[in-house]
Design an enzyme around this catalytic site. Structure first.
Site, mmCIF file in Angstrom:
data_model
loop_
_atom_site.group_PDB
_atom_site.id
_atom_site.type_symbol
_atom_site.label_atom_id
_atom_site.label_comp_id
_atom_site.label_asym_id
_atom_site.label_seq_id
_atom_site.Cartn_x
_atom_site.Cartn_y
_atom_site.Cartn_z
ATOM 1 N N SER A 30 0.809 -1.213 0.000
ATOM 2 C CA SER A 30 0.000 0.000 0.000
ATOM 3 C C SER A 30 0.845 1.266 0.000
ATOM 4 O O SER A 30 1.517 1.570 -0.980
ATOM 5 C CB SER A 30 -0.948 -0.050 1.202
ATOM 6 O OG SER A 30 -1.920 0.952 1.123
ATOM 7 N N LYS A 61 -0.677 -3.994 -3.540
ATOM 8 C CA LYS A 61 -1.974 -3.434 -3.145
ATOM 9 C C LYS A 61 -2.118 -2.061 -3.790
ATOM 10 O O LYS A 61 -1.498 -1.092 -3.355
ATOM 11 C CB LYS A 61 -2.098 -3.325 -1.633
ATOM 12 C CG LYS A 61 -3.449 -2.762 -1.164
ATOM 13 C CD LYS A 61 -3.516 -2.767 0.362
ATOM 14 C CE LYS A 61 -4.838 -2.182 0.852
ATOM 15 N NZ LYS A 61 -4.930 -0.731 0.622
ATOM 16 N N GLN A 77 -8.553 2.923 0.455
ATOM 17 C CA GLN A 77 -9.818 2.716 1.152
ATOM 18 C C GLN A 77 -10.261 3.983 1.888
ATOM 19 O O GLN A 77 -9.432 4.751 2.368
ATOM 20 C CB GLN A 77 -9.702 1.577 2.180
ATOM 21 C CG GLN A 77 -9.643 0.199 1.582
ATOM 22 C CD GLN A 77 -8.363 -0.082 0.825
ATOM 23 O OE1 GLN A 77 -7.261 0.239 1.294
ATOM 24 N NE2 GLN A 77 -8.480 -0.647 -0.361
#
Length: 473
Positions: free
Chosen positions: A299, A324, A328
């Site tokens: 991420s 990733k 979110q």
């Protein structure tokens, strides 16, 4: 006159019927709405059937939460999920500058909760908690069958409240009762040190997580390194699972020229938004830099890696990252829980979506098996002829240390016994006929010490060597 009176009576009757109709309609509406949990007819139907007929029915709250979890799962996105109120609080605290707790690093090993180390001057440290202690009870509640999340919830609470731990201390072969009060524990996500190479010095900065104050910690640590006159910078994000994007933005801004595009955000409709650096003083943009990553770098760590790679600002060394490529957003719900869903894709400056692919290292370096091995804190006594996963762990460690073991499937054979005897002799352990707690503790310490020594970290050594070569130019 009679016609007028009849008409009046009729009118009054109509009004009365109308009032009754409206009143009954409201009553029926209340009865229907009392069983309504959504604007979806089929969801309400299912809810009513479950409430009336299910043998194992639950509270309304749990049924509704199950429905929300199901909707999140239907997205088939492992990063979209429903968080209960307790889970939402735990997630926020994991990224916060401070959290309330006892101050101890704990790991789960074969269903047991083992203390890696208490934080210095924390409640756990002052109460006497020691490395390798096994936590067996919290406030009298046994931990058998519980998860790490369960343990975290048991240890969490209000500042100043009491926590009583029962631990098994295998070195003393006894249970110990420890009493402490929860306190604010500062969370540091950035650490640094200076490593000397011949006539050069390298600043090694490790980022464990991109939390609320990571950017501030980064600036403090790196400016201190610059004041000490470092010639190169090595940034270690191995095992960093990500965190806040704004923290990455601030860090990248110190390494790239002002106004550099460090990533793109793409919404559900495909609209791209360019993300640019805004650091007024990119004080690190000229210093030779290396980034270390591995399969646990995900991420936000990958946003950093993608920006440095695409701008050819740093050499990436280690292994391919996790992969990733989504961002979110967390939305609060009226029940105290939160719905976390993937709302955007992020792309590298060259508009590459790395989701499911990861970012490859420019120089791939594979670590030794012993260096990557998990440290497990086993207990028990075993003899030749026994079988179990504890024995298999002993076999794996001894094999990587160079001992000749034919079977490594958990069966305790003569070859394993010979290896154990050789290890006991070499490490000056008490003589024994099999596996016991002393052997387990020694093996765990051997693995821990090996992983802690820089000379055994091949990826770090390659990074330092690469920087040394560039600093000589």
């Amino acid at each position: 006159m009679r016609k007028s009176r009849i008409f009046l009576y009729a009118l009054l009757l109509v009004i009365l019927l109308g009032v009754l109709y409206v009143s009954l309609g409201k009553t029926v509406g209340k009865e229907q709405s009392s069983g309504s949990v959504s604007d979806s007819k089929v969801i309400d139907e299912a809810f009513q059937i479950i409430k009336k007929q299910a043998v194992f029915s639950k509270s309304d709250k749990l049924i509704v939460e199950g429905a929300i979890e199901g909707m999140a799962e239907a997205l088939e996105d492992p990063h979209s999920t429903y968080l209960t109120e307790e889970e939402a609080i735990a997630q926020e605290s994991s990224l916060a500058e401070e959290r309330v707790g006892i101050g101890a690093e704990i790991m789960s090993s074969t269903g047991k909760f083992i203390v890696v180390a208490p934080i210095k001057d924390s409640p756990a440290f002052k109460a006497g908690l020691k490395p390798l202690d096994e936590i067996v009870r919290v406030n009298g509640e046994k931990l058998d069958g519980k998860s790490m999340r369960d343990l975290v919830q048991l240890l969490s609470g209000e500042k100043g409240t009491n926590v009583n731990l029962t631990v098994f201390r295998s070195s003393e072969d006894r249970h110990v009762e420890l009493h402490m009060k929860r306190a604010l524990i500062a969370q540091h996500t950035v650490t640094s040190e200076v490593y000397t190479l011949d006539d050069f010095s390298v600043g090694i900065v490790t980022i464990s997580l991109f939390g609320e104050k990571t950017a501030e910690e980064w600036e403090k640590q790196t400016k201190s390194l610059m004041d000490r006159g470092i010639d190169g910078l090595l940034v270690d994000v191995r095992g960093n699972p990500g965190g806040y994007l704004f923290s990455v933005s601030s860090i990248v801004g110190t390494l790239l020229e002002n106004g550099s595009t460090f990533a793109y955000m793409q919404d559900s409709k495909g609209v791209l938004e360019m993300l640019k650096t805004e650091q007024k003083n990119p004080y690190l943009n000229k210093i030779p830099t290396v980034l270390l990553q591995n399969g646990g770098s995900a991420s936000a760590s990958e946003v950093l890696a993608g920006a440095l790679r695409d701008h050819k600002r740093a050499m990436i060394i280690g292994e391919k990252s996790f992969g990733k490529g989504t961002v979110q957003e967390t939305h609060p719900l009226s029940n105290g829980g939160k719905l976390k869903i993937s709302t955007h894709k992020w792309l590298t400056p060259k508009q590459e979506w790395i989701h499911g692919k990861g970012i490859s290292a420019g120089l791939e370096v594979e670590q030794d098996e012993l260096f990557t091995m998990d440290v497990k804190f086993q207990q028990g006594e075993f003899q030749v002829g026994d079988y179990g996963e504890e024995i298999q762990y002993v076999q794996q460690v001894l094999s990587t240390l160079g001992y000749n073991i034919i079977r490594k499937d958990g069966y305790f054979g003569e070859d394993t016994l010979e290896a154990i005897e050789g290890y006991r002799k070499e490490n000056s352990l008490n003589k024994g006929t099999g596996i016991n707690n002393e052997l387990f503790q020694s093996l765990s310490k051997t693995v821990t010490d090996y992983k802690a020594r820089k000379e055994n970290d091949k990826q770090l050594l390659m990074g330092l060597s690469y920087l040394q070569h560039n600093m000589k130019k």
